[in-house]
Design an enzyme around this catalytic site. Structure first.
Site, PDB file in Angstrom:
ATOM      1  N   GLY A   1      -4.544  -4.078  -3.956  1.00  0.00           N
ATOM      2  CA  GLY A   1      -5.475  -3.024  -4.331  1.00  0.00           C
ATOM      3  C   GLY A   1      -4.649  -1.831  -4.762  1.00  0.00           C
ATOM      4  N   HIS A   2      -4.551  -1.608  -6.051  1.00  0.00           N
ATOM      5  CA  HIS A   2      -3.724  -0.517  -6.554  1.00  0.00           C
ATOM      6  C   HIS A   2      -4.622   0.624  -7.014  1.00  0.00           C
ATOM      7  CE1 HIS A   2      -0.388  -3.651  -7.456  1.00  0.00           C
ATOM      8  NE2 HIS A   2      -0.331  -3.200  -6.235  1.00  0.00           N
TER       9      HIS A   2
ATOM     10  N   LYS B   1       2.513   1.912  -5.229  1.00  0.00           N
ATOM     11  CA  LYS B   1       3.059   1.279  -6.442  1.00  0.00           C
ATOM     12  C   LYS B   1       2.170   1.552  -7.652  1.00  0.00           C
ATOM     13  CE  LYS B   1       3.090  -2.882  -4.790  1.00  0.00           C
ATOM     14  NZ  LYS B   1       2.782  -2.658  -3.389  1.00  0.00           N
TER      15      LYS B   1
ATOM     16  N   ASP C   1       0.816  -1.221   0.000  1.00  0.00           N
ATOM     17  CA  ASP C   1       0.000   0.000   0.000  1.00  0.00           C
ATOM     18  C   ASP C   1       0.849   1.270   0.000  1.00  0.00           C
ATOM     19  OD1 ASP C   1      -2.245  -1.710   0.323  1.00  0.00           O
ATOM     20  OD2 ASP C   1      -1.771  -1.852   2.448  1.00  0.00           O
TER      21      ASP C   1
ATOM     22  N   GLN D   1       1.808  -6.331  -3.052  1.00  0.00           N
ATOM     23  CA  GLN D   1       2.111  -6.414  -1.610  1.00  0.00           C
ATOM     24  C   GLN D   1       3.442  -5.711  -1.321  1.00  0.00           C
ATOM     25  OE1 GLN D   1       1.020  -9.672  -3.128  1.00  0.00           O
ATOM     26  NE2 GLN D   1      -0.967  -8.791  -2.752  1.00  0.00           N
TER      27      GLN D   1
HETATM   28  P1  IMP Z   1      -3.406 -12.837   1.818  1.00  0.00           P
HETATM   29  O1  IMP Z   1      -2.453 -12.342   0.797  1.00  0.00           O
HETATM   30  O2  IMP Z   1      -4.841 -12.499   1.498  1.00  0.00           O
HETATM   31  O3  IMP Z   1      -3.212 -14.299   2.117  1.00  0.00           O
HETATM   32  O4  IMP Z   1      -3.112 -12.072   3.206  1.00  0.00           O
HETATM   33  C1  IMP Z   1      -1.916 -12.284   3.948  1.00  0.00           C
HETATM   34  C2  IMP Z   1      -1.444 -10.987   4.591  1.00  0.00           C
HETATM   35  O5  IMP Z   1      -1.013 -10.096   3.584  1.00  0.00           O
HETATM   36  C3  IMP Z   1      -2.531 -10.242   5.364  1.00  0.00           C
HETATM   37  O6  IMP Z   1      -1.934  -9.584   6.465  1.00  0.00           O
HETATM   38  C4  IMP Z   1      -3.021  -9.199   4.371  1.00  0.00           C
HETATM   39  O7  IMP Z   1      -3.586  -8.079   5.006  1.00  0.00           O
HETATM   40  C5  IMP Z   1      -1.721  -8.863   3.689  1.00  0.00           C
HETATM   41  N1  IMP Z   1      -1.900  -8.339   2.313  1.00  0.00           N
HETATM   42  C6  IMP Z   1      -2.175  -9.051   1.201  1.00  0.00           C
HETATM   43  N2  IMP Z   1      -2.235  -8.243   0.134  1.00  0.00           N
HETATM   44  C7  IMP Z   1      -1.975  -7.004   0.566  1.00  0.00           C
HETATM   45  C8  IMP Z   1      -1.851  -5.731  -0.084  1.00  0.00           C
HETATM   46  O8  IMP Z   1      -1.977  -5.585  -1.299  1.00  0.00           O
HETATM   47  N3  IMP Z   1      -1.569  -4.678   0.725  1.00  0.00           N
HETATM   48  C9  IMP Z   1      -1.374  -4.812   2.064  1.00  0.00           C
HETATM   49  N4  IMP Z   1      -1.473  -5.977   2.704  1.00  0.00           N
HETATM   50  C10 IMP Z   1      -1.769  -7.069   1.971  1.00  0.00           C
END
Ligand code: IMP
Length: 501
Positions: free
Chosen positions: A49-50, A25, A22, A254
């Site tokens: 979420g971009h 990017k 977040d 991420q």
């Molecule tokens: P998952 O990717 O849904 O399995 O989530 C695993 C961890 O990564 C959790 O703490 C999510 O909140 C975090 N996470 C996954 N995608 C994002 C992102 O795009 N931004 C911030 N945190 C993320």
């Protein structure tokens, strides 16, 4: 193109968040897409979420590469083989973009991308539901179970399987058969409720006897396959060929600290969020990458979900507040109407920053935990990210802060603990962070405290336009992490991007 002089000699450029995601990017990739010929989304899935701003349009993309708005000049936008691909989200996102006038005609989807199916979303949600106090706080998009099928069970399905009915049916049956016993261990009422959530077609794939209705999945997903098949290609080979003479932009998702290999395990996602993951997810080799722009929020950090956060504003109070599923932007405003970025209470400062910077999940709307920039973690991220320059994003969000804190060291405050060849005792100092959860969860920050710049920065268009105090802080951060800051972002628009020569 003049802004891109700093990329002379660069052929393959990566954009990688050095924090917990977040960090802007989306904006950066969208801006750099003018420079690139080929833009590749390398890993992650619809958990990202971009937020992209293009002239007076603003939208959130979860799966498609952020260069998608560039649909001219022979540019190509690729979803790489490292991505967990949810075809339902892809079809929705293409339709949303087409409504905005973006054709998506230059989109390519890797035939080796990993398919996210209803059983993955179901298992993701059931695991989190059953985990109680040891939740990860996932986004519930099926990411963990999808990659688990590939890396652990080795029964995953590829995008290509959507194009071959018999193969799809055969692989789907095997995949579901191997999950049957596991699914039987969950409370049937909870399973039924989850299967009726909108993300799972509001019950369209539910069967009371078998949980997943195979026929419904087959018909729905093969139909999605028909809608998407014009985009499906062997993109690894296409990107490898392009690498010889075109400009390639590798888009991470991420962030480094969420990477399964190097991140703050177990509170991580299931992709490798290092430059190795970037290269691999596009079909390249890490050595092909000439430069990585490592994004961080300018002097602050956010984290969604659980896990240690040394510099968190308000520490445990914030972690607890933000993990409460009933906390939303609206009720936070009601509860803390006067929260100020200069409040003596750091938790309230965090609430105020969240409000100013709209730090609520783009995918989940969850409040993001906020904290100061963490130099020891940045040092660690930079050590694993090849040739990197910093992109300091969202600097304008701290315009109102009278004080800025830089966390320069971690001090251990937990019980005696053996870490490899070391015995940790309270008071041991780390210049570079370790991500061992037992250690990181017991670290206390050492801060340098500086005056803020207290001036509006969103109109700055050059280094000279920026307040002197901000410039000084940028130099100080460079010195602390040993890496130059190349990009400074002071707003969501392309024009609000300053290249430091
Ligand atoms: P998952 O990717 O849904 O399995 O989530 C695993 C961890 O990564 C959790 O703490 C999510 O909140 C975090 N996470 C996954 N995608 C994002 C992102 O795009 N931004 C911030 N945190 C993320």
């Amino acid at each position: 193109m003049s802004s891109f002089g700093f990329l002379n000699g660069v052929r393959v450029l990566g954009v990688q968040c050095l924090q917990w995601g977040d960090s802007g990017k989306g904006k950066l990739v969208h801006w750099l897409s003018e420079w690139a010929d080929v833009i590749v989304r390398c890993y992650g899935g619809a958990n990202a979420g971009h937020t992209v701003v293009d002239r007076d349009l603003r939208w959130v993309q979860r799966l498609l590469p952020c260069g998608i708005a560039y649909d001219k000049d022979g540019k190509i936008n690729v979803i790489g083989s490292g991505v967990a691909f949810d075809p339902t989200v892809a079809v929705e996102e293409i339709a949303m973009l087409q409504r905005l006038g973006i054709t998506c005609r230059n989109l390519m989807i890797s035939h080796r991308a990993k398919l996210v199916l209803p059983q993955h979303v179901l298992l993701d949600k059931l695991r989190e539901h059953a985990a109680g106090g040891s939740k990860i706080g996932t986004t519930g998009r099926g990411i963990g179970p999808t990659f688990g099928d590939f890396r652990d069970s080795r029964n995953g399905l590829f995008v290509n399987d959507l194009l071959n009915r018999d193969v799809f049916v055969r692989k789907l049956r095997i995949n579901l058969e191997q999950k049957r016993r596991l699914l039987g261990t969950y409370d049937p009422e909870v399973v039924r409720a989850v299967m009726h959530e909108p993300i799972l077609g509001s019950g369209a794939f539910y069967d009371a006897a078998t949980v997943i209705n195979v026929d419904a999945v087959v018909e729905h997903y093969l139909q999605l396959g028909q809608q998407l098949n014009r985009y499906v290609r062997d993109t690894d080979t296409i990107v490898q060929a392009a690498c010889v003479k075109q400009r390639i932009l590798l888009e991470g998702a991420q962030g480094y600290l969420l990477g399964v290999e190097e991140g703050t395990y177990p509170f991580v996602t299931s992709s490798d969020c290092t430059s190795n993951g970037l290269a691999r997810g596009a079909g390249l080799n890490e050595r092909d990458i000439d430069l990585v722009l490592g994004t961080t929020k300018g002097f602050y950090t956010t984290r969604v979900g659980m896990g240690p956060f040394v510099t968190e504003h308000g520490r445990e109070v914030s972690a607890q507040w933000c993990s409460n599923p009933n906390v939303t932007e609206a009720n936070e405003l009601i509860r803390y109407p006067d929260a100020s970025v200069n409040s003596p209470d750091e938790f309230e400062q965090g609430v105020a920053l969240r409000r100013v910077a709209r730090e609520y999940g783009a995918v989940t709307a969850r409040p993001r935990r906020t904290g100061w920039v963490d130099v020891p973690l940045l040092r660690r991220a930079l050590r694993h990210t090849g040739r990197t320059e910093l992109a300091l994003m969202r600097l304008d969000m701290l315009d109102g802060f009278e004080q800025i804190k830089l966390c320069t060291e971690h001090r251990y405050g937990g019980p005696s603990y053996v870490l490899g060849e070391f015995m940790l005792e309270p008071g041991v100092v780390f210049r570079e962070a370790t991500v061992d959860a037992e250690v990181l969860g017991n670290m206390l920050p050492t801060y340098e405290v500086h005056d803020g710049w207290c001036a509006k920065t969103s109109d700055a268009r050059s280094w000279e336009d920026l307040p002197a105090k901000l410039r000084w802080l940028v130099r100080r951060l460079e010195q602390l992490v040993g890496c130059r800051a190349r990009i400074l972002s002071v707003g969501p628009d392309r024009e609000q991007t300053i290249v430091v020569e």
